[in-house]
Each structure stands twice: as structure tokens, then as C-alpha cells.
Design a protein around this motif. Structure first.
Motif, PDB file in Angstrom:
ATOM      1  N   ALA A 227     -87.858  51.944  23.573  1.00  0.00           N
ATOM      2  CA  ALA A 227     -88.058  51.838  25.019  1.00  0.00           C
ATOM      3  C   ALA A 227     -86.888  51.127  25.675  1.00  0.00           C
ATOM      4  CB  ALA A 227     -89.349  51.085  25.321  1.00  0.00           C
TER       5      ALA A 227
ATOM      6  N   ASN B 229     -85.919  50.587  29.834  1.00  0.00           N
ATOM      7  CA  ASN B 229     -86.042  50.807  31.282  1.00  0.00           C
ATOM      8  C   ASN B 229     -86.849  52.065  31.620  1.00  0.00           C
ATOM      9  OD1 ASN B 229     -84.581  48.494  31.698  1.00  0.00           O
ATOM     10  ND2 ASN B 229     -82.683  49.519  32.299  1.00  0.00           N
ATOM     11  N   ARG B 230     -88.094  52.067  31.149  1.00  0.00           N
ATOM     12  CA  ARG B 230     -88.983  53.208  31.397  1.00  0.00           C
ATOM     13  C   ARG B 230     -90.318  52.739  31.977  1.00  0.00           C
ATOM     14  NH1 ARG B 230     -85.386  56.197  31.639  1.00  0.00           N
ATOM     15  NH2 ARG B 230     -84.866  57.983  30.302  1.00  0.00           N
ATOM     16  N   VAL B 231     -90.276  51.728  32.828  1.00  0.00           N
ATOM     17  CA  VAL B 231     -91.513  51.159  33.344  1.00  0.00           C
ATOM     18  C   VAL B 231     -92.330  52.186  34.119  1.00  0.00           C
ATOM     19  CG1 VAL B 231     -90.549  50.320  35.543  1.00  0.00           C
ATOM     20  CG2 VAL B 231     -92.463  49.088  34.443  1.00  0.00           C
TER      21      VAL B 231
ATOM     22  N   ILE C 137     -93.791  54.655  30.830  1.00  0.00           N
ATOM     23  CA  ILE C 137     -94.204  54.255  29.488  1.00  0.00           C
ATOM     24  C   ILE C 137     -95.702  53.995  29.365  1.00  0.00           C
ATOM     25  CG2 ILE C 137     -93.828  51.756  29.730  1.00  0.00           C
ATOM     26  CD1 ILE C 137     -92.561  51.938  26.867  1.00  0.00           C
TER      27      ILE C 137
ATOM     28  N   ASP D 201     -88.467  47.399  22.212  1.00  0.00           N
ATOM     29  CA  ASP D 201     -87.784  47.309  23.508  1.00  0.00           C
ATOM     30  C   ASP D 201     -86.306  47.041  23.265  1.00  0.00           C
ATOM     31  OD1 ASP D 201     -88.047  46.988  26.586  1.00  0.00           O
ATOM     32  OD2 ASP D 201     -86.827  45.299  25.918  1.00  0.00           O
TER      33      ASP D 201
ATOM     34  N   SER E  15     -84.664  46.069  27.887  1.00  0.00           N
ATOM     35  CA  SER E  15     -85.028  46.539  29.227  1.00  0.00           C
ATOM     36  C   SER E  15     -84.928  45.420  30.260  1.00  0.00           C
ATOM     37  CB  SER E  15     -86.454  47.094  29.226  1.00  0.00           C
ATOM     38  OG  SER E  15     -86.562  48.226  28.403  1.00  0.00           O
TER      39      SER E  15
ATOM     40  N   THR F 111     -90.156  46.836  31.947  1.00  0.00           N
ATOM     41  CA  THR F 111     -90.714  47.484  30.755  1.00  0.00           C
ATOM     42  C   THR F 111     -91.108  46.458  29.706  1.00  0.00           C
ATOM     43  OG1 THR F 111     -89.450  49.524  31.107  1.00  0.00           O
ATOM     44  CG2 THR F 111     -90.218  49.086  28.865  1.00  0.00           C
TER      45      THR F 111
ATOM     46  N   SER G  54     -90.234  57.176  25.166  1.00  0.00           N
ATOM     47  CA  SER G  54     -91.033  56.345  26.065  1.00  0.00           C
ATOM     48  C   SER G  54     -91.409  57.030  27.368  1.00  0.00           C
ATOM     49  CB  SER G  54     -90.280  55.045  26.374  1.00  0.00           C
ATOM     50  OG  SER G  54     -88.998  55.321  26.904  1.00  0.00           O
ATOM     51  N   ASP G  55     -90.833  58.201  27.654  1.00  0.00           N
ATOM     52  CA  ASP G  55     -91.232  58.923  28.864  1.00  0.00           C
ATOM     53  C   ASP G  55     -91.979  60.215  28.545  1.00  0.00           C
ATOM     54  OD1 ASP G  55     -88.991  60.042  27.756  1.00  0.00           O
ATOM     55  OD2 ASP G  55     -87.847  60.185  29.610  1.00  0.00           O
TER      56      ASP G  55
END
Length: 293
Positions: free
Chosen positions: A11, A13-15, A18, A39, A42, A46, A93-94
């Protein structure tokens, strides 16, 4: 008892997306799941979201020392080092898993102990979840030939596949020097050491959105592609025609990148190399019989 499956998600920067990825793992019809999220430094919230999930026991969160950003390969390798499942699933993560993905693929691998990897279809979706098209297409047939996989790169590891942990142990870790195409490199290495099969049917949802790979990212991808090809040639007895045609395809892709960069002489050089390496396919593209995707 049902065998343990390790789901690994890198992951960064996929807030925005995710939470959906997490819910798709927690909602699986299969119960024996170890969910590992790494992580990769991020800075958009995230990490904080994942920390809350970890505190609730929904997943196991890992980070690099000092929460450094070391790239997707390093994140995946950290996850693999902590994985204890018999089978491995990698979920970006997306993206989103189909609810029955793990149960169906475990059942297949448990009944086919000679198979090292099984994969299914992705359904491409838009940023808001609208279904677009299946990957691979519905008429796809898997020849089970590493030559074909190296040549056309028609499947990627995340989401769609399930791999025996013992096969990862043979293939090795992800190449951390690659910041692009590491999934293609890994799936080729897996195909070199173990039989693999395709089961029709949607098993995950692949999100296409505005943060997709840029021209700079494409350049990194195809530069890595040349190195992946060189390593594959040393590692496995591929047909000479496979090596020649794959190199031609890489030159064509680099030509496209150079064209968009307005580096026209460089683009022309790559297009000529592509034409010389695979004249039949090049002519098919020129005449419109094959799309230059």
C-alpha cells in the motif's frame, strides 16, 4: 482443516480505495486467511487507516524501518517474509477480490497438487466501480507455455492468481531494483518452475483510474522489460523466436513512448528495430489487422 491462505497487499497513498480492498478480503467465503498489508511510506492517511484496521485485528500491518518508501517489490518481499500460508494471493491496494475467489482457487489447487499457480479473469472497473471489460477476454485459452507468457505478457500476478508458497520459495523474491514490471518478471519466473492453469470466471476487479501509469512510468516499464528478457534468456531454454519477437515488441513499445516524448529520431530507431525483429506482426499493425494497444 482448510489450508491457510496469505493475502499480501502493498500500500502506498491509496486512502481513497484501500478500504474497499480490505472489505473484499474480510468478506471472503473462505475463512482461513492471513491478511498482511505492508505500508510503503504513505503520507495521505493510508497508514493511519491501516493502523486502525490492525488494532481491530482485521489485518497485520508492517512497514519498512523509519516508514521508508522502498517501492512495491520491497513491500511485497516484506510481506512474503512474514507469510505463513500454504497459498499466496497478492492484491493491489486499489483492486477488489471477488467474494468466492479464494475458496474456488484453494479447492482447485488442493485437488491438483501438481499445479503451482492458478489464475482467473479480472473485470476492469472505473474509479467509481463501473464494470468496463474482462481481462483476459472470454475466449482466452491458457497454453501453459512459458514462451507464450514471456512473449505476450497476457497476465499479471496481482489479484487474479493464487500461487503455492513452495513455488515462491523456488522462484525467489521480487526484484527490488525494478520499479515497474516486477509482476511480469515474477509470473514468468513462476511459469519457469511450475505448471500453471487458467480457470474462466471473474475472480477480482482491476481498477483503472486517473492515477494510472504515466509516460514516464511506461518508459521505466519497457526499460525494465529489456532487463527481464535478458535475465529470462540466461535462466530458461526459451525458443530463439520467442526472444527475438519479445525484443521486437519491447522496441515497438519504446518507440511509442519516444514518439509521445517528441523524440522522433529515437522513436524511428525503435520502430525500425521492431520491424526487423518481427516483420509479420509489424505489418499486421501497419495494415490494421492487429491493434497497437
Amino acid at each position: 482443516m482448510e489450508p491457510l491462505v496469505s493475502v499480501i497487499t502493498p500500500a502506498f497513498n491509496r486512502v481513497t480505495y484501500i478500504r474497499q480492498a480490505i472489505e473484499s478480503v474480510l468478506s471472503q467465503t473462505y475463512s482461513q486467511i492471513e491478511f498482511i498489508v505492508v505500508d510503503d511510506g504513505s503520507s495521505d492517511g493510508t497508514f493511519e487507516l491501516l493502523s486502525e484496521c490492525d488494532s481491530r485485528g482485521e489485518l497485520r500491518l508492517f512497514t519498512h524501518p523509519d516508514r521508508q518508501n522502498l517501492g512495491q517489490s520491497a513491500a511485497l518481499n516484506l510481506g512474503l517474509r512474514h507469510a505463513s500460508g500454504r497459498y499466496i494471493v497478492i492484491l493491489d491496494s486499489d483492486d477488489v477480490l471477488h467474494l468466492e475467489k479464494i475458496s474456488k482457487q484453494v479447492a482447485y489447487l488442493e485437488s491438483h497438487p501438481d499445479i503451482g499457480m492458478v489464475y482467473g479473469q479480472a473485470m476492469a472497473i472505473s474509479s467509481d466501480g463501473k464494470e468496463l471489460f474482462p481481462i483476459p477476454p472470454n475466449d482466452h485459452v491458457e497454453p501453459g507455455d512459458p514462451n507464450r507468457l514471456l512473449l505476450d505478457c497476457y497476465m499479471a500476478l496481482p489479484g487474479g492468481a493464487m500461487v503455492r508458497k513452495s513455488v515462491f520459495d523456488q522462484a525467489g523474491f521480487f526484484e527490488e531494483s525494478f520499479r515497474a514490471s516486477q509482476d511480469h518478471d515474477m509470473v514468468v519466473r513462476i511459469a519457469e518452475v511450475a505448471p500453471f492453469v487458467y480457470l474462466p470466471g471473474i475472480v477480482f476487479y482491476y481498477r483503472k483510474h486517473a492515477e494510472s501509469i504515466s509516460q514516464q512510468g511506461l518508459e521505466r516499464r519497457w526499460i525494465a522489460g529489456f532487463e527481464i528478457l535478458a535475465r529470462a534468456k540466461k535462466r530458461f531454454s526459451y525458443r530463439s523466436s520467442t526472444i527475438r519477437k519479445r525484443k521486437a515488441l519491447l522496441h515497438f513499445r519504446m518507440g511509442q513512448v519516444r514518439w509521445f516524448q517528441r523524440r522522433l529520431l529515437s522513436a524511428l530507431w525503435h520502430f525500425i528495430r521492431a520491424g526487423l525483429g518481427d516483420p509479420k506482426r509489424s505489418m499486421a499493425v501497419i495494415l490494421g489487422f492487429e491493434k497497437a494497444r
